[in-house]
Design a protein around this motif. Structure first.
Motif, PDB file in Angstrom:
ATOM      1  N   LYS A 107       0.840  -1.205   0.000  1.00  0.00           N
ATOM      2  CA  LYS A 107       0.000   0.000   0.000  1.00  0.00           C
ATOM      3  C   LYS A 107       0.877   1.258   0.000  1.00  0.00           C
ATOM      4  CE  LYS A 107      -3.859   2.439   0.689  1.00  0.00           C
ATOM      5  NZ  LYS A 107      -3.338   3.780   0.968  1.00  0.00           N
ATOM      6  N   ASN A 108       1.950   1.255   0.788  1.00  0.00           N
ATOM      7  CA  ASN A 108       2.863   2.398   0.806  1.00  0.00           C
ATOM      8  C   ASN A 108       3.505   2.621  -0.558  1.00  0.00           C
ATOM      9  OD1 ASN A 108       2.433   3.120   3.478  1.00  0.00           O
ATOM     10  ND2 ASN A 108       4.075   1.820   4.258  1.00  0.00           N
ATOM     11  N   LEU A 109       3.864   1.535  -1.239  1.00  0.00           N
ATOM     12  CA  LEU A 109       4.451   1.649  -2.574  1.00  0.00           C
ATOM     13  C   LEU A 109       3.427   2.180  -3.576  1.00  0.00           C
ATOM     14  CD1 LEU A 109       6.642  -1.585  -2.703  1.00  0.00           C
ATOM     15  CD2 LEU A 109       7.453   0.776  -2.612  1.00  0.00           C
ATOM     16  N   GLN A 110       2.195   1.739  -3.448  1.00  0.00           N
ATOM     17  CA  GLN A 110       1.138   2.237  -4.336  1.00  0.00           C
ATOM     18  C   GLN A 110       0.919   3.739  -4.139  1.00  0.00           C
ATOM     19  OE1 GLN A 110      -2.033  -0.418  -3.213  1.00  0.00           O
ATOM     20  NE2 GLN A 110      -1.622  -1.857  -4.881  1.00  0.00           N
TER      21      GLN A 110
ATOM     22  N   ILE B 257       5.623  -2.207  -9.419  1.00  0.00           N
ATOM     23  CA  ILE B 257       5.651  -2.925  -8.134  1.00  0.00           C
ATOM     24  C   ILE B 257       5.714  -4.427  -8.395  1.00  0.00           C
ATOM     25  CG2 ILE B 257       4.419  -3.368  -5.976  1.00  0.00           C
ATOM     26  CD1 ILE B 257       3.086  -0.603  -6.341  1.00  0.00           C
ATOM     27  N   ASN B 258       6.772  -5.058  -7.885  1.00  0.00           N
ATOM     28  CA  ASN B 258       6.924  -6.511  -8.027  1.00  0.00           C
ATOM     29  C   ASN B 258       7.422  -7.102  -6.705  1.00  0.00           C
ATOM     30  OD1 ASN B 258       9.688  -5.863  -7.912  1.00  0.00           O
ATOM     31  ND2 ASN B 258       9.912  -5.913 -10.150  1.00  0.00           N
ATOM     32  N   GLU B 259       7.641  -8.396  -6.686  1.00  0.00           N
ATOM     33  CA  GLU B 259       8.041  -9.069  -5.449  1.00  0.00           C
ATOM     34  C   GLU B 259       9.409  -8.585  -4.957  1.00  0.00           C
ATOM     35  OE1 GLU B 259       6.299 -11.179  -3.403  1.00  0.00           O
ATOM     36  OE2 GLU B 259       4.685 -10.490  -4.715  1.00  0.00           O
ATOM     37  N   GLU B 260      10.328  -8.346  -5.888  1.00  0.00           N
ATOM     38  CA  GLU B 260      11.654  -7.861  -5.490  1.00  0.00           C
ATOM     39  C   GLU B 260      11.535  -6.530  -4.757  1.00  0.00           C
ATOM     40  OE1 GLU B 260      15.715  -5.866  -7.200  1.00  0.00           O
ATOM     41  OE2 GLU B 260      13.789  -5.673  -8.213  1.00  0.00           O
TER      42      GLU B 260
ATOM     43  N   ALA C 112       8.295   8.403  -5.457  1.00  0.00           N
ATOM     44  CA  ALA C 112       9.485   7.543  -5.515  1.00  0.00           C
ATOM     45  C   ALA C 112      10.251   7.759  -6.820  1.00  0.00           C
ATOM     46  CB  ALA C 112       9.086   6.078  -5.360  1.00  0.00           C
ATOM     47  N   VAL C 113      10.781   8.959  -7.019  1.00  0.00           N
ATOM     48  CA  VAL C 113      11.457   9.274  -8.287  1.00  0.00           C
ATOM     49  C   VAL C 113      12.675   8.386  -8.574  1.00  0.00           C
ATOM     50  CG1 VAL C 113      10.589  11.622  -8.537  1.00  0.00           C
ATOM     51  CG2 VAL C 113      12.658  11.251  -7.218  1.00  0.00           C
ATOM     52  N   PRO C 114      13.456   7.931  -7.567  1.00  0.00           N
ATOM     53  CA  PRO C 114      14.574   7.044  -7.914  1.00  0.00           C
ATOM     54  C   PRO C 114      14.097   5.695  -8.453  1.00  0.00           C
ATOM     55  CG  PRO C 114      14.845   7.961  -5.696  1.00  0.00           C
ATOM     56  CD  PRO C 114      13.444   8.236  -6.124  1.00  0.00           C
ATOM     57  N   GLU C 115      12.889   5.287  -8.087  1.00  0.00           N
ATOM     58  CA  GLU C 115      12.311   4.039  -8.587  1.00  0.00           C
ATOM     59  C   GLU C 115      11.732   4.216  -9.991  1.00  0.00           C
ATOM     60  OE1 GLU C 115      12.262   1.048  -7.403  1.00  0.00           O
ATOM     61  OE2 GLU C 115      12.509   1.137  -5.230  1.00  0.00           O
ATOM     62  N   GLU C 116      11.016   5.314 -10.196  1.00  0.00           N
ATOM     63  CA  GLU C 116      10.254   5.492 -11.429  1.00  0.00           C
ATOM     64  C   GLU C 116      11.069   6.104 -12.565  1.00  0.00           C
ATOM     65  OE1 GLU C 116       5.911   6.074 -11.307  1.00  0.00           O
ATOM     66  OE2 GLU C 116       6.315   7.262  -9.516  1.00  0.00           O
ATOM     67  N   ARG C 117      11.989   7.029 -12.246  1.00  0.00           N
ATOM     68  CA  ARG C 117      12.683   7.784 -13.286  1.00  0.00           C
ATOM     69  C   ARG C 117      14.195   7.862 -13.051  1.00  0.00           C
ATOM     70  NH1 ARG C 117       8.818   8.058 -17.177  1.00  0.00           N
ATOM     71  NH2 ARG C 117       6.838   8.766 -16.294  1.00  0.00           N
ATOM     72  N   PRO C 118      14.871   6.720 -12.820  1.00  0.00           N
ATOM     73  CA  PRO C 118      16.312   6.807 -12.521  1.00  0.00           C
ATOM     74  C   PRO C 118      17.124   7.430 -13.654  1.00  0.00           C
ATOM     75  CG  PRO C 118      15.650   4.523 -12.915  1.00  0.00           C
ATOM     76  CD  PRO C 118      14.398   5.325 -12.783  1.00  0.00           C
TER      77      PRO C 118
END
Length: 276
Positions: A163-166, A175-178, A256-262
């Protein structure tokens, strides 16, 4: 050929800090990475491979997060976290650095710039925490109830990592298991919830406007257009209060910009650091 990553723990400021250091002999520029609340070095796993092409990189797990210790004796104030980062860079002998902070890590960066303005030549703030007040007195007093840390654990379990990641990502397909397991890992031991209870008591409010006005270090602000944790208007306000700053807004991006747009973040950083 560059050295392999150096990982380990370093005792500094009365706590054991986990770090990942990527040395590079062909540059004297080091980028210090500071993650956000409930996060760790893991959040930079897509950005680090890009940054280490051009710079030395030191990524730090801020206590009590990630693989750093969760001591019940440590003072979890922003000021003390900033001092801990400063002392760790001194132990590494780093003289020329750029500070990069995401979310809460951005507020730690601002504290460092206020405390030691000569330490960093530039700073990068990714959706930086700003203008948050200290927790209210009722919550601080309640935190002294025995076993209050179990309420903290229950609250985090209710919201849940997924939920926090969403809430943090605009693109939920990432969003995946890793990712879920990477963010969940530090919370599998109960002692982190005792430390988080201490943080409720120790965390000051974010730096006031009059202090922000005194920070002259060049700052690059990178914000997600759809940030729900630190909405874009926070970044726009911060740009006005930091007299030597610029703001980049990433479309279709959340907190989460480092996750979405590195890749985009890296390109903006490279341009910013190359500018005289």
């Amino acid at each position: 050929m560059e050295q392999a990553v150096l990982t380990g723990h370093q005792q500094v400021n009365n706590i054991n800090i986990y770090y990942e250091f990527y040395p590079k002999s062909t540059t004297d520029k080091t980028v210090i990475l500071l993650h956000g609340f409930l996060s760790s070095t893991f959040t930079f796993r897509h950005l680090i491979p890009l940054l280490k092409q051009d710079y030395q990189v030191l990524s730090i797990d801020l206590p009590p997060f990630g693989k750093s210790d969760k001591s019940s004796r440590y003072v979890y104030s922003y000021k003390n976290l900033a001092q801990t980062v400063i002392k760790l860079t001194e132990l590494f002998g780093i003289k020329k650095m750029t500070l990069l902070g995401h979310s809460m890590g951005g507020q730690i960066v601002l504290n460092i710039l206020h405390m030691m303005p000569e330490l960093a030549d530039k700073a990068i703030l990714l959706c930086s925490s700003s203008y948050l007040k200290r927790f209210g007195l009722p919550l601080i007093l309640t935190s002294y109830i025995p076993y209050f840390h179990l309420f903290v654990k229950y609250w985090l379990a209710r919201t849940g990592v997924k939920k926090n990641l969403q809430d943090s990502l605009f693109n939920h397909s990432l969003i995946n298991e890793e990712m879920i397991n990477g963010y969940l890992q530090p919370f599998l031991q109960d002692k982190i919830f005792v430390a988080l209870t201490k943080m409720i008591r120790h965390r000051e409010g974010d730096l006031p406007v009059e202090v922000l006005h005194k920070i002259k270090t060049p700052c690059l602000l990178i914000w997600g257009e759809h940030d729900r944790s630190m909405p874009l208007h926070v970044g726009e306000r911060l740009k006005k209060d930091l007299t030597n700053s610029e703001l980049i807004v990433l479309k279709e991006t959340g907190h989460a910009v480092p996750e979405e747009r590195p890749e985009e973040v890296y390109q903006h950083i490279k341009r910013f650091l190359a500018a005289v």
